[in-house]
Design a protein around this motif. Structure first.
Motif, PDB file in Angstrom:
ATOM      1  N   ARG A 147      47.897  38.201 109.937  1.00 48.99           N
ATOM      2  CA  ARG A 147      47.039  37.141 111.249  1.00 48.99           C
ATOM      3  C   ARG A 147      45.566  37.110 111.206  1.00 48.99           C
ATOM      4  O   ARG A 147      44.848  38.125 110.824  1.00 48.99           O
ATOM      5  N   GLY A 148      45.090  35.993 111.395  1.00 49.41           N
ATOM      6  CA  GLY A 148      43.563  35.924 111.284  1.00 49.41           C
ATOM      7  C   GLY A 148      42.988  35.749 110.054  1.00 49.41           C
ATOM      8  O   GLY A 148      41.769  35.310 109.983  1.00 49.41           O
ATOM      9  N   ALA A 149      43.866  35.613 109.118  1.00 47.95           N
ATOM     10  CA  ALA A 149      43.253  35.030 107.657  1.00 47.95           C
ATOM     11  C   ALA A 149      42.931  33.621 107.566  1.00 47.95           C
ATOM     12  O   ALA A 149      42.120  33.194 106.550  1.00 47.95           O
ATOM     13  N   GLY A 150      43.642  32.822 108.240  1.00 41.88           N
ATOM     14  CA  GLY A 150      43.497  31.382 108.047  1.00 41.88           C
ATOM     15  C   GLY A 150      44.737  30.641 107.640  1.00 41.88           C
ATOM     16  O   GLY A 150      44.309  29.417 107.084  1.00 41.88           O
ATOM     17  N   LYS A 151      45.805  31.146 107.725  1.00 40.20           N
ATOM     18  CA  LYS A 151      47.028  30.647 106.946  1.00 40.20           C
ATOM     19  C   LYS A 151      47.417  29.124 107.922  1.00 40.20           C
ATOM     20  O   LYS A 151      47.433  28.187 107.102  1.00 40.20           O
ATOM     21  N   SER A 152      47.400  29.052 108.898  1.00 35.38           N
ATOM     22  CA  SER A 152      47.717  28.094 109.917  1.00 35.38           C
ATOM     23  C   SER A 152      46.730  26.977 109.492  1.00 35.38           C
ATOM     24  O   SER A 152      47.092  25.642 109.441  1.00 35.38           O
ATOM     25  N   PRO A 165      54.388  17.775 103.974  1.00 32.50           N
ATOM     26  CA  PRO A 165      54.826  18.480 105.147  1.00 32.50           C
ATOM     27  C   PRO A 165      54.254  19.915 105.394  1.00 32.50           C
ATOM     28  O   PRO A 165      54.183  20.625 104.395  1.00 32.50           O
ATOM     29  N   PHE A 166      53.770  20.256 106.679  1.00 31.56           N
ATOM     30  CA  PHE A 166      53.257  21.542 106.949  1.00 31.56           C
ATOM     31  C   PHE A 166      54.482  22.192 107.913  1.00 31.56           C
ATOM     32  O   PHE A 166      54.620  21.459 108.720  1.00 31.56           O
ATOM     33  N   VAL A 167      54.714  23.482 107.473  1.00 36.52           N
ATOM     34  CA  VAL A 167      55.632  24.235 108.224  1.00 36.52           C
ATOM     35  C   VAL A 167      55.194  25.666 108.705  1.00 36.52           C
ATOM     36  O   VAL A 167      54.801  26.114 107.738  1.00 36.52           O
ATOM     37  N   GLU A 168      55.132  25.999 110.009  1.00 38.66           N
ATOM     38  CA  GLU A 168      54.925  27.212 110.360  1.00 38.66           C
ATOM     39  C   GLU A 168      56.181  27.818 110.491  1.00 38.66           C
ATOM     40  O   GLU A 168      57.041  27.448 111.277  1.00 38.66           O
ATOM     41  N   LEU A 169      56.505  28.915 109.660  1.00 41.82           N
ATOM     42  CA  LEU A 169      57.647  29.659 109.853  1.00 41.82           C
ATOM     43  C   LEU A 169      57.871  30.045 111.074  1.00 41.82           C
ATOM     44  O   LEU A 169      59.120  30.234 111.515  1.00 41.82           O
ATOM     45  N   ASN A 170      56.917  30.875 111.770  1.00 51.00           N
ATOM     46  CA  ASN A 170      57.125  31.233 113.147  1.00 51.00           C
ATOM     47  C   ASN A 170      58.216  30.143 113.921  1.00 51.00           C
ATOM     48  O   ASN A 170      59.082  30.640 114.857  1.00 51.00           O
ATOM     49  N   ASN A 171      57.622  29.106 113.980  1.00 48.96           N
ATOM     50  CA  ASN A 171      58.315  28.226 115.025  1.00 48.96           C
ATOM     51  C   ASN A 171      59.642  27.827 114.488  1.00 48.96           C
ATOM     52  O   ASN A 171      60.720  27.831 115.278  1.00 48.96           O
ATOM     53  N   VAL A 172      59.917  28.010 113.341  1.00 50.35           N
ATOM     54  CA  VAL A 172      61.399  27.697 112.800  1.00 50.35           C
ATOM     55  C   VAL A 172      62.143  28.957 113.114  1.00 50.35           C
ATOM     56  O   VAL A 172      63.462  29.118 113.402  1.00 50.35           O
ATOM     57  N   ILE A 173      61.643  30.180 113.028  1.00 49.81           N
ATOM     58  CA  ILE A 173      62.209  31.441 113.544  1.00 49.81           C
ATOM     59  C   ILE A 173      62.577  31.084 115.169  1.00 49.81           C
ATOM     60  O   ILE A 173      63.731  31.574 115.441  1.00 49.81           O
ATOM     61  N   GLU A 174      61.770  30.797 115.867  1.00 51.78           N
ATOM     62  CA  GLU A 174      62.007  30.567 117.518  1.00 51.78           C
ATOM     63  C   GLU A 174      63.264  29.332 117.205  1.00 51.78           C
ATOM     64  O   GLU A 174      63.844  29.655 118.269  1.00 51.78           O
ATOM     65  N   GLN A 175      63.146  28.381 116.456  1.00 43.58           N
ATOM     66  CA  GLN A 175      64.305  27.401 116.886  1.00 43.58           C
ATOM     67  C   GLN A 175      65.523  28.307 116.327  1.00 43.58           C
ATOM     68  O   GLN A 175      66.493  27.734 117.193  1.00 43.58           O
ATOM     69  N   GLU A 176      65.771  28.824 115.284  1.00 44.01           N
ATOM     70  CA  GLU A 176      66.838  29.533 114.971  1.00 44.01           C
ATOM     71  C   GLU A 176      67.456  30.287 115.993  1.00 44.01           C
ATOM     72  O   GLU A 176      68.484  30.622 116.191  1.00 44.01           O
ATOM     73  N   ALA A 177      66.373  31.264 116.553  1.00 42.38           N
ATOM     74  CA  ALA A 177      66.870  32.162 117.707  1.00 42.38           C
ATOM     75  C   ALA A 177      66.981  31.576 118.802  1.00 42.38           C
ATOM     76  O   ALA A 177      67.714  32.088 120.036  1.00 42.38           O
ATOM     77  N   GLY A 178      66.360  30.474 119.290  1.00 52.44           N
ATOM     78  CA  GLY A 178      66.581  29.899 120.606  1.00 52.44           C
ATOM     79  C   GLY A 178      65.728  30.758 121.646  1.00 52.44           C
ATOM     80  O   GLY A 178      65.960  30.649 122.798  1.00 52.44           O
ATOM     81  N   ALA A 179      64.604  31.340 121.040  1.00 53.68           N
ATOM     82  CA  ALA A 179      64.120  32.175 121.853  1.00 53.68           C
ATOM     83  C   ALA A 179      62.608  32.244 121.163  1.00 53.68           C
ATOM     84  O   ALA A 179      62.368  32.062 119.998  1.00 53.68           O
ATOM     85  N   SER A 180      61.515  33.009 122.015  1.00 58.09           N
ATOM     86  CA  SER A 180      60.105  32.874 121.565  1.00 58.09           C
ATOM     87  C   SER A 180      60.271  34.153 120.516  1.00 58.09           C
ATOM     88  O   SER A 180      60.912  35.092 120.718  1.00 58.09           O
ATOM     89  N   LEU A 181      59.109  34.425 119.998  1.00 59.28           N
ATOM     90  CA  LEU A 181      59.015  35.618 119.076  1.00 59.28           C
ATOM     91  C   LEU A 181      59.066  36.914 119.734  1.00 59.28           C
ATOM     92  O   LEU A 181      59.666  37.837 119.626  1.00 59.28           O
ATOM     93  N   SER A 182      58.202  36.898 121.145  1.00 57.58           N
ATOM     94  CA  SER A 182      58.208  38.396 121.843  1.00 57.58           C
ATOM     95  C   SER A 182      59.312  38.398 122.404  1.00 57.58           C
ATOM     96  O   SER A 182      60.040  39.788 122.592  1.00 57.58           O
ATOM     97  N   GLU A 183      60.062  37.467 122.747  1.00 59.42           N
ATOM     98  CA  GLU A 183      61.739  37.685 123.614  1.00 59.42           C
ATOM     99  C   GLU A 183      62.693  38.242 122.295  1.00 59.42           C
ATOM    100  O   GLU A 183      63.289  38.855 122.535  1.00 59.42           O
ATOM    101  N   ILE A 184      62.393  37.494 121.267  1.00 59.56           N
ATOM    102  CA  ILE A 184      63.348  38.114 119.915  1.00 59.56           C
ATOM    103  C   ILE A 184      63.223  39.515 119.887  1.00 59.56           C
ATOM    104  O   ILE A 184      64.154  40.422 119.781  1.00 59.56           O
ATOM    105  N   HIS A 185      61.912  40.016 119.916  1.00 55.80           N
ATOM    106  CA  HIS A 185      61.765  41.402 119.603  1.00 55.80           C
ATOM    107  C   HIS A 185      62.079  42.264 120.606  1.00 55.80           C
ATOM    108  O   HIS A 185      62.728  43.360 120.574  1.00 55.80           O
TER     109      HIS A 185
END
Length: 309
Positions: A147-152, A165-185
């Motif tokens: 994080r912080g390297a400048g990927k996004s 197309p630009f894809v942020e995998l974190n967003n797709v993970i949240e879509q798959e789980a139906g929850a935010s990253l913090s909620e998944i963890h």
């Protein structure tokens, strides 16, 4: 008289499941030991003598009715002259000739210098990739790094410049789980997060023959997911100094790395050091230290142009 390292309880206590059946892993483990012993022309007595255990103990191991300690298995592996991972390998169907070939391969790889080992790994990855993967791989650019390297930021700019197309995998993970990253963890745990991460990657690979993909910093820590990414995308390690990593994250308004943690920078350096060999598996690296977004973008496009030319 040889003494077993530990008492051998009855099979139904040590190696059976709730329904009374033998544990499949212990059964496979016993078959591998028996196959490796046979491949070396060793009798059970020979192996028992070499491992300094009783034949009875070894018989229970080979029939899957004895649950051995790691120390005992290390003795058995040493007597078989194979690395311990060959004995422990949890690979379905790894019996007979496969077990022998796997043992020989591991022994050969273990003797290679680090540089040669990396070359063998990359050669195998490219050689065994599906034909479709080889054809489309360079049309999918995946950015990896902490994080912080400048990927996004860099990923969005590259996608816009190349009309991809630009894809942020974190967003797709949240879509798959139906929850935010913090909620998944917090709700499901790390193992569940890794499953959603893999599903998300598989999904974007199905949906996009070409794209720019920004990945979570820890994706490289999950071998199956990272290997899939490496085989299906052209990967770029976006890196910078630990100080810039931290400064950029804080500049984005995320104070979590600093809150209640006086050793945040030390922890970040430790994580980066541990992951460097994994990030280094990328096809290319881009150092964004001291560079503004536009300069980094031009450097990345220049490097990519040599690949696709």
């Amino acid at each position: 008289m040889r003494r077993d390292p530990e008492p051998l309880p009855s099979p139904d206590v040590r190696a059976s499941g709730a329904n009374g059946e033998r544990d499949p892993y212990l059964t496979q483990l016993g078959e591998r030991i028996r196959s490796l012993r046979a491949a070396r022309g060793m009798s059970r007595k020979d192996l028992a003598r070499g491992a300094d255990v009783s034949e009875r103990y070894l018989a229970n191991l080979e029939t899957g009715t004895g649950n051995a300690s790691v120390l005992l298995l290390r003795q058995v592996a040493h007597a078989l002259d194979v690395p311990l991972p060959v004995v422990l390998a949890e690979v379905d169907g790894l019996n007979g000739q496969q077990a022998t070939e796997f043992a020989q391969l591991v022994q050969w790889l273990a003797q290679l210098p680090t540089g040669d080992l990396a070359r063998v790994r990359d050669a195998c990855r490219h050689a065994l990739a599906p034909a479709e993967s080889r054809d489309t791989r360079h049309r999918r650019v995946a950015l990896i790094g902490l994080r912080g390297a400048g990927k996004s930021t860099l990923g969005r700019a590259l996608a816009a410049a190349e009309d991809l197309p630009f894809v942020e995998l974190n967003n797709v993970i949240e879509q798959e789980a139906g929850a935010s990253l913090s909620e998944i963890h917090s709700l499901y745990g790390q193992a569940a997060y890794r499953r959603y991460e893999m599903r998300a990657l598989e999904r974007v690979l199905r949906e996009h023959d070409s794209m720019v993909l920004a990945t979570p910093g820890s994706l490289v820590s999950e071998p199956a997911t990272f290997n899939l990414l490496l085989s299906r995308c052209y990967t770029v390690w976006v890196k910078t100094s630990p100080e810039e990593h931290m400064a950029r994250v804080v500049a984005q308004g995320d104070m979590r790395p600093m809150q209640g943690n006086r050793e945040a920078m030390t922890d970040l350096r430790r994580i980066l050091q541990a992951r460097m060999p994994l990030y280094a598996r990328a096809d290319m690296a881009l150092d964004t230290s001291g560079q503004d977004a536009n300069t980094s973008l031009q450097a990345l496009r220049a490097q990519l142009s040599h690949v696709t030319a």
